[in-house]
Structures are given as structure tokens and as C-alpha cells.
Scaffold this motif. Structure first.
Motif, short mmCIF file in Angstrom:
data_model
loop_
_atom_site.label_atom_id
_atom_site.label_comp_id
_atom_site.label_asym_id
_atom_site.label_seq_id
_atom_site.Cartn_x
_atom_site.Cartn_y
_atom_site.Cartn_z
N PHE A 67 0.84 -1.20 0.00
CA PHE A 67 0.00 0.00 0.00
C PHE A 67 0.88 1.25 0.00
N ALA A 68 1.86 1.28 0.91
CA ALA A 68 2.77 2.43 0.97
C ALA A 68 3.54 2.59 -0.33
N LEU A 69 3.94 1.46 -0.92
CA LEU A 69 4.70 1.53 -2.18
C LEU A 69 3.84 2.15 -3.28
N GLY A 70 2.55 1.83 -3.32
CA GLY A 70 1.68 2.44 -4.32
C GLY A 70 1.67 3.96 -4.21
N LEU A 71 1.61 4.46 -2.98
CA LEU A 71 1.65 5.91 -2.76
C LEU A 71 3.00 6.49 -3.19
N LEU A 72 4.07 5.78 -2.83
CA LEU A 72 5.42 6.26 -3.17
C LEU A 72 5.62 6.30 -4.69
N ILE A 73 5.21 5.24 -5.39
CA ILE A 73 5.42 5.21 -6.84
C ILE A 73 4.67 6.34 -7.51
N HIS A 74 3.44 6.58 -7.08
CA HIS A 74 2.67 7.69 -7.66
C HIS A 74 3.41 9.01 -7.45
N SER A 75 3.97 9.20 -6.26
CA SER A 75 4.73 10.43 -5.99
C SER A 75 5.98 10.52 -6.85
N TYR A 76 6.66 9.37 -7.05
CA TYR A 76 7.88 9.37 -7.85
C TYR A 76 7.59 9.65 -9.33
N LEU A 77 6.45 9.18 -9.81
CA LEU A 77 6.12 9.37 -11.22
C LEU A 77 5.49 10.73 -11.50
N ILE A 78 4.66 11.20 -10.59
CA ILE A 78 3.84 12.39 -10.85
C ILE A 78 4.33 13.61 -10.07
N GLY A 79 4.92 13.37 -8.91
CA GLY A 79 5.36 14.48 -8.08
C GLY A 79 4.52 14.67 -6.83
N THR A 80 3.35 14.04 -6.78
CA THR A 80 2.47 14.11 -5.62
C THR A 80 1.85 12.73 -5.39
N ALA A 81 1.39 12.50 -4.17
CA ALA A 81 0.68 11.27 -3.85
C ALA A 81 -0.73 11.33 -4.44
N PRO A 82 -1.43 10.20 -4.55
CA PRO A 82 -2.81 10.23 -5.04
C PRO A 82 -3.68 11.15 -4.19
N GLY A 83 -4.67 11.76 -4.84
CA GLY A 83 -5.54 12.67 -4.14
C GLY A 83 -6.63 11.96 -3.35
N PHE A 84 -7.14 12.64 -2.31
CA PHE A 84 -8.26 12.11 -1.53
C PHE A 84 -8.96 13.29 -0.87
N PRO A 85 -10.23 13.13 -0.46
CA PRO A 85 -10.99 14.24 0.12
C PRO A 85 -10.30 14.84 1.34
N VAL A 86 -10.37 16.15 1.45
CA VAL A 86 -9.64 16.86 2.51
C VAL A 86 -10.18 16.57 3.90
N ARG A 87 -11.38 16.00 4.00
CA ARG A 87 -11.93 15.70 5.33
C ARG A 87 -11.22 14.52 6.00
N PHE A 88 -10.41 13.81 5.24
CA PHE A 88 -9.64 12.70 5.80
C PHE A 88 -8.20 13.14 6.02
N ASP A 89 -7.57 12.58 7.05
CA ASP A 89 -6.19 13.00 7.34
C ASP A 89 -5.15 12.07 6.75
N SER A 90 -5.57 11.01 6.04
CA SER A 90 -4.61 10.12 5.41
C SER A 90 -5.29 9.34 4.30
#
Length: 313
Positions: free
Chosen positions: A219-242
């Protein structure tokens, strides 16, 4: 430890810092002409014979210290330098107690001042390959890193090379797959933590320790790869903290549309709520080996020339 102090033969050559270190201090040190990274643990603290406290309190603290020692001894047995692909895992060179504190020593790795998303496709592919190979080795040994995040992946450019590799560091929160520490002592990063890790931490949904497997790292790797490819982690609604909190609430994380379809499918499966349905690290490596570009190139606009100037068509 402090600047200029010698700790078991290691001369501390930089001022100790706790930046990104949790309950630790770190500094660079030198011994016999070689440079090292030294981490001083602030907890647990070994009691002295003349320390304040009852006999039972000292026994409890000594038992806690012994558990800490056994944890690091187990890591040393599982992660050995002679493993294939171990070259990019930054292993402990030394682990010892000095006074009331514990210390861990590794080689000094100079991190490159580089942003993964700005690297060339070839360079970024090498970076991802080396990171995934290190994770594959951990999982082959039945280990969960437990704290995958950008701070624990050093971008390093070897001398004489134009390419960057990933150096995986900090295994303090690692554990055997399905055998995590108790919920009140387990480590990890709230932002990169998997949904089942967050549920275990909260005591929600009947999650048991045996359900925290190597899929936590995926799961963490999925977030990391998205950041490495795009520059940011995947988006999610601001009402959540993670991301994990959003996924547990039934929200889908937003992947960047510039990702190619095969990478979109892979990352979507890595960051899903059900750990049993996440692909294994070998599938990530297979896609990397296929040499398919992970990000679509921006389409070039055709132009025509007229009296008013250049107009995209």
C-alpha cells in the motif's frame, strides 16, 4: 552523544539532530578513517545500578531493553549483506549499548539533491527497480518494513554514474509478516500506513495482528510510486487525514490521468482496501521490466501560421 564525543570508537563529527528521527538522535561519525551514520535511541533507556526506582521497576526496564535487543538481533539474522540485492539495503554495521543508551551504526550514504518526478524516464526506472528489489528481498525473508516513506528511501547517485539508485534505510519498525508488535507500540507513518495498519492501531473492525502482512508495504509503495512518477501522492478528500482513512471510508484515491493504463491499473490495485487483493512486489517488478513508459507524454499541438500568429489546431 554530542559533537566531538567518541562513542565506542566512533568520533561524532556533526552536531546531533532529531530531524525525521522520532525518538532518536542522529549524527555522522568517523572511525579508522571511514565515515558512518550513528543513531542514538532515546528509548528504551538502560537503568544504572544507582538509578532511581524500585527493584521491580528496574526489572521491568531491563526486560524492555532485552526485548529491544532481541528485536535488533533478529533483524540482523534475517537481513544479511550476502543476500542477492542486499546491496541497496542499508544494514547495521554495529549495534551496542553505551551508558544508558543504545546505538546503531550504518555506512554513511550521501543523498542526492534530486526529485524523482524530474528524473529522466531511464533514471527513474533504475530508481524504482532498486527500491522494489530491496522490498522484494525483505518480503522474501518474510519481513515487513513497516515504515515505507520518502524519508526512508535515500536517492543516491554512485560516483561516476549519471543514474540514481534507491537506498532503503531504517528497519526499526520492521516485523515478521503477520507478527507485528502490539497496537500500542507498533511504529509506522500515519500518512503512508495501510488501511489494515490504521484499523489495527485504532482497534477497529476486528483487525488482528496476523492480518498485517507484507501487503502493508505494498500500500505504501503504491503511494510512493505515484509520488515518484507524478510528483504528488494520489488525491483524496480533505476531510480525511490520510489515504488509508479515506480508503477505509469507501473513498477511491484519485490517480493522475497522465499515468498509462497499465500503471493506473497496478497502482489502483496496490492502494485498495483489501490487502489480500493487492499484487505482490514481483508484479511491480514485472511491469518495470517490460520497459513500458509509466507516464503518457504530453501531446504536441499542431500549429498553423496565419496573419494573427500561431494557433493550436
Amino acid at each position: 552523544m554530542k559533537l566531538g564525543e567518541v562513542v565506542k570508537g566512533y568520533e561524532i563529527i556533526t552536531r546531533p539532530s532529531n530531524a525525521n528521527a522520532g525518538k532518536c538522535l542522529w549524527a555522522f561519525a568517523r572511525k579508522e578513517g571511514a565515515d558512518f551514520f550513528v543513531k542514538e535511541y532515546l528509548d528504551p533507556k538502560r537503568p544504572r545500578p544507582d538509578s532511581m526506582g524500585t527493584v521491580s521497576d528496574k526489572k521491568r526496564r531491563l526486560a524492555e531493553c532485552r526485548r529491544f535487543e532481541l528485536h535488533h538481533e533478529k533483524l540482523s539474522r534475517l537481513l544479511r549483506a550476502d543476500h542477492l540485492h542486499a546491496g541497496n539495503i542499508v544494514l547495521a554495521k554495529d549495534f551496542f549499548a553505551h551508558g544508558t543508551r543504545y546505538y546503531k551504526v550504518t555506512d554513511r550514504i550521501d543523498a542526492a539533491d534530486a526529485t524523482p518526478a524530474e528524473l529522466s524516464p531511464e533514471d527513474r526506472n533504475v530508481l524504482l527497480h532498486t527500491l522494489c528489489e530491496s522490498i522484494a528481498l525483505l518480503h522474501e525473508c518474510g519481513m515487513v518494513h513497516g515504515d515505507l516513506k520518502p524519508e526512508n528511501v535515500l536517492l543516491h547517485r554512485p560516483e561516476g554514474s549519471d543514474l540514481h539508485i534507491a537506498k532503503l534505510i531504517d528497519f526499526d519498525d520492521a516485523y515478521l509478516s503477520g507478527e507485528p508488535p502490539a497496537a500500542d507500540t507498533i511504529g509506522g507513518n500515519p500518512y503512508y500506513g495501510a488501511p489494515e495498519w490504521l484499523s489495527y492501531l485504532r482497534g477497529d473492525n476486528g483487525i488482528r495482528g496476523e492480518q498485517l502482512t507484507t501487503a502493508v508495504d505494498l500500500f505504501a509503495l503504491g503511494l510512493l510510486i505515484h509520488s515518484y512518477l507524478i510528483g504528488t501522492a494520489p488525491g483524496f478528500p480533505v476531510r480525511f487525514d490520510s489515504p488509508a482513512a479515506a480508503v477505509l471510508a469507501g473513498e477511491a484515491l484519485e490517480l493522475d490521468p497522465k499515468l498509462t493504463s497499465d500503471w493506473t491499473a497496478l497502482l489502483a490495485s496496490l492502494i485498495q482496501v483489501d490487502p489480500a487483493k493487492r499484487p505482490r512486489i514481483g508484479e511491480v517488478l514485472s511491469l518495470l521490466n517490460s520497459a513500458r513508459p509509466p507516464v503518457r507524454r504530453a501531446a504536441r499541438s499542431r500549429v498553423r501560421i496565419n496573419l494573427t500568429g500561431r494557433v493550436p489546431v
